[in-house]
Design a protein around this motif. Structure first.
Motif, mmCIF file in Angstrom:
data_model
loop_
_atom_site.group_PDB
_atom_site.id
_atom_site.type_symbol
_atom_site.label_atom_id
_atom_site.label_comp_id
_atom_site.label_asym_id
_atom_site.label_seq_id
_atom_site.Cartn_x
_atom_site.Cartn_y
_atom_site.Cartn_z
ATOM 1 N N SER A 9 0.904 -1.169 -0.032
ATOM 2 C CA SER A 9 -0.247 -0.110 0.068
ATOM 3 C C SER A 9 0.850 1.226 -0.041
ATOM 4 O O SER A 9 2.128 1.071 0.419
ATOM 5 N N MET A 10 0.316 2.306 -0.509
ATOM 6 C CA MET A 10 0.942 3.471 -0.281
ATOM 7 C C MET A 10 0.261 4.512 0.611
ATOM 8 O O MET A 10 -1.079 4.702 0.517
ATOM 9 N N HIS A 11 0.828 5.143 1.410
ATOM 10 C CA HIS A 11 0.305 6.019 2.398
ATOM 11 C C HIS A 11 1.075 7.711 2.058
ATOM 12 O O HIS A 11 2.223 7.840 1.826
ATOM 13 N N TRP A 12 0.151 8.429 2.103
ATOM 14 C CA TRP A 12 0.475 10.015 1.834
ATOM 15 C C TRP A 12 -0.050 10.832 2.938
ATOM 16 O O TRP A 12 -1.143 10.715 3.607
ATOM 17 N N SER A 13 0.832 11.838 3.197
ATOM 18 C CA SER A 13 0.471 12.623 4.296
ATOM 19 C C SER A 13 1.120 14.207 4.063
ATOM 20 O O SER A 13 2.147 14.307 3.184
ATOM 21 N N PRO A 14 0.393 15.179 4.252
ATOM 22 C CA PRO A 14 1.050 16.470 3.824
ATOM 23 C C PRO A 14 2.272 16.884 4.638
ATOM 24 O O PRO A 14 2.425 16.237 5.923
ATOM 25 N N GLU A 15 3.264 17.512 4.158
ATOM 26 C CA GLU A 15 4.492 17.894 4.736
ATOM 27 C C GLU A 15 4.622 19.267 4.504
ATOM 28 O O GLU A 15 4.759 20.058 3.514
ATOM 29 N N VAL A 16 5.010 19.872 5.617
ATOM 30 C CA VAL A 16 5.313 21.279 5.871
ATOM 31 C C VAL A 16 6.917 21.509 6.645
ATOM 32 O O VAL A 16 7.007 20.890 7.493
ATOM 33 N N GLY A 59 4.341 20.432 0.809
ATOM 34 C CA GLY A 59 4.131 19.229 -0.249
ATOM 35 C C GLY A 59 3.564 18.168 0.437
ATOM 36 O O GLY A 59 2.980 18.285 1.468
ATOM 37 N N LEU A 60 3.741 16.891 -0.175
ATOM 38 C CA LEU A 60 3.152 15.678 0.015
ATOM 39 C C LEU A 60 4.302 14.817 0.298
ATOM 40 O O LEU A 60 5.332 14.919 -0.262
ATOM 41 N N ASN A 61 4.209 13.921 1.480
ATOM 42 C CA ASN A 61 4.949 12.837 1.791
ATOM 43 C C ASN A 61 4.498 11.401 1.695
ATOM 44 O O ASN A 61 3.362 11.333 2.214
#
Length: 256
Positions: free
Chosen positions: A230-237, A249-251
């Motif tokens: 699976s792929m997980h993404w989260s906002p990155e500041v 951006g997105l992590n």
């Protein structure tokens, strides 16, 4: 007189024995826990049908409770290959895969080796044929050139069999001086030599790959490969610093 005294003593003895017998019976009836004399008769106690059913149900309840308990897991000695031993076995092609119990790889290993050995043999045979033909025709051609010089007789044979098998019968004299035919033999010689050397290099590569495969397979024998891909993404500041500006951006992370 003595007979009367004996009768009185006998009567008294009978009376005393009767009194003792009644006392003993009274004690046994009043106290059931009293130890029964050795000479008395002991009777077996037979349970009633209700008591038998109750005892059976109790036994069944105990057995069911024992079955419901978690059974201890007996771990057998699982096979785990040693990478160092696998590396040593792999020096002989196929033995490393047999040691790791990966028998399905044997057709691949031996098939690759057989293909490489066939390529080496076939290319080497053709290289020897064309190499011998080229060097022999050049030797015959030098004899022809030597016969064309003043003071020498023209050379018209015999010719070498190594290159005459590639030309029509009776036309050897015209082909021996044909530079195009000579170059063709040279190109064919170089072609098969190159592919023979390439086949040897590929064979060495297959041998190295079989050794690496046995070692890595033994090293990762108990590696847990999770089916959760699976792929997980989260906002990155990224906060602003003295040297860089703030960024957004997105992590993304992959789980496998």
């Amino acid at each position: 007189m003595s007979q009367k005294i004996n009768k009185v003593i006998l009567i008294l003895a009978l009376l005393c024995s009767c009194v003792w017998t009644g006392y003993a019976q009274t004690e046994i009836t009043a106290k059931p826990d009293t130890v029964i004399p050795r000479d008395s008769v002991v009777t077996a106690v037979v349970p009633t049908p209700g008591e038998t059913a109750a005892s059976d149900s109790t036994v069944k309840a105990v057995l069911s409770a024992a079955d419901s308990l978690p059974q201890p897991k007996v771990k057998l000695n699982e096979f785990k290959p040693d990478p160092n031993k696998a590396l040593l076995y792999a020096l002989v092609p196929g033995l490393g895969q047999i040691y790791n119990k990966k028998y399905w790889k044997l057709p691949l290993v031996y098939g690759a080796f057989m293909g490489c050995m066939y390529a080496i043999t076939w290319n080497n045979k053709n290289y020897k044929d064309y190499s011998g033909a080229y060097f022999d025709i050049m030797e015959d051609y030098s004899k022809v050139l030597q016969g064309q010089q003043p003071g020498h007789e023209p050379y018209e044979g015999p010719w070498s069999d190594s290159w005459t098998i590639f030309v029509p019968v009776g036309q050897e004299s015209s082909y021996v001086s044909n530079t195009q035919f000579q170059e063709n033999l040279k190109r064919r010689k170089d072609y098969f030599r190159r592919y023979r050397d390439l086949s040897i290099i590929i064979t060495v590569g297959v041998y190295a790959i079989s050794i690496i495969d046995a070692y890595v397979d033994a090293q990762l024998f108990d590696f847990d490969i999770s089916p959760d891909l699976s792929m997980h993404w989260s906002p990155e500041v990224t906060p602003k610093t003295r040297y860089t500006q703030a960024s957004y951006g997105l992590n993304c992370s992959f789980k496998f």
